[in-house]
Write a protein that holds these residues in place. Structure first.
Motif, PDB file in Angstrom:
ATOM      1  N   LEU A  22      46.658  38.482  46.977  1.00  0.00           N
ATOM      2  CA  LEU A  22      45.814  39.538  47.526  1.00  0.00           C
ATOM      3  C   LEU A  22      45.965  40.838  46.744  1.00  0.00           C
ATOM      4  N   VAL A  23      47.187  41.176  46.380  1.00  0.00           N
ATOM      5  CA  VAL A  23      47.412  42.385  45.577  1.00  0.00           C
ATOM      6  C   VAL A  23      46.787  42.217  44.193  1.00  0.00           C
ATOM      7  N   LEU A  28      42.387  43.573  40.389  1.00  0.00           N
ATOM      8  CA  LEU A  28      41.228  43.219  39.568  1.00  0.00           C
ATOM      9  C   LEU A  28      39.997  44.029  39.967  1.00  0.00           C
ATOM     10  N   GLY A  29      39.849  44.292  41.256  1.00  0.00           N
ATOM     11  CA  GLY A  29      38.742  45.126  41.706  1.00  0.00           C
ATOM     12  C   GLY A  29      38.848  46.539  41.179  1.00  0.00           C
ATOM     13  N   LEU A  55      32.998  41.994  44.415  1.00  0.00           N
ATOM     14  CA  LEU A  55      33.338  40.651  44.880  1.00  0.00           C
ATOM     15  C   LEU A  55      34.825  40.553  45.209  1.00  0.00           C
ATOM     16  N   CYS A  56      35.669  41.131  44.354  1.00  0.00           N
ATOM     17  CA  CYS A  56      37.116  41.133  44.611  1.00  0.00           C
ATOM     18  C   CYS A  56      37.436  41.867  45.904  1.00  0.00           C
ATOM     19  N   ALA A  61      38.766  41.831  51.765  1.00  0.00           N
ATOM     20  CA  ALA A  61      38.396  42.123  53.150  1.00  0.00           C
ATOM     21  C   ALA A  61      38.292  40.841  53.971  1.00  0.00           C
ATOM     22  N   ALA A  62      37.771  39.782  53.366  1.00  0.00           N
ATOM     23  CA  ALA A  62      37.666  38.507  54.074  1.00  0.00           C
ATOM     24  C   ALA A  62      39.045  37.927  54.371  1.00  0.00           C
ATOM     25  N   ALA A  63      39.962  38.047  53.441  1.00  0.00           N
ATOM     26  CA  ALA A  63      41.320  37.537  53.664  1.00  0.00           C
ATOM     27  C   ALA A  63      42.021  38.324  54.772  1.00  0.00           C
TER      28      ALA A  63
END
Length: 73
Positions: A22-23, A28-29, A55-56, A61-63
């Motif tokens: 996640l980090v 990458l974002g 997208l990242c 946010a989805a995770a």
């Protein structure tokens, strides 16, 4: 009272892997958005970097939303 060390190690391992992933995804974002800024300074377009960054962030946010769902459910 006994402690199930295998289950504890499994939870630790999964938590460590998901946290690092996640980090890394968030990083990458941020890198994608910084590429947008540098391309704008040079007069170019960075639509791929911008869309990849968004997208990242959406995957992050989805995770987080899925983790909150698992806690609440």
């Amino acid at each position: 009272m006994t402690i199930d060390w295998a289950a504890l190690a499994s939870v630790f391992g999964v938590s460590l892997v998901v946290t690092v992933a996640l980090v890394g995804l968030f990083t990458l974002g941020i890198v994608g958005l910084s590429k947008k800024e540098s391309a704008a300074q040079r007069g170019g377009s960075a639509t791929v970097a911008t869309s990849g960054a968004y997208l990242c962030f959406a995957l992050c946010a989805a995770a987080v939303a899925y983790g909150i769902f698992l806690i609440v459910a």
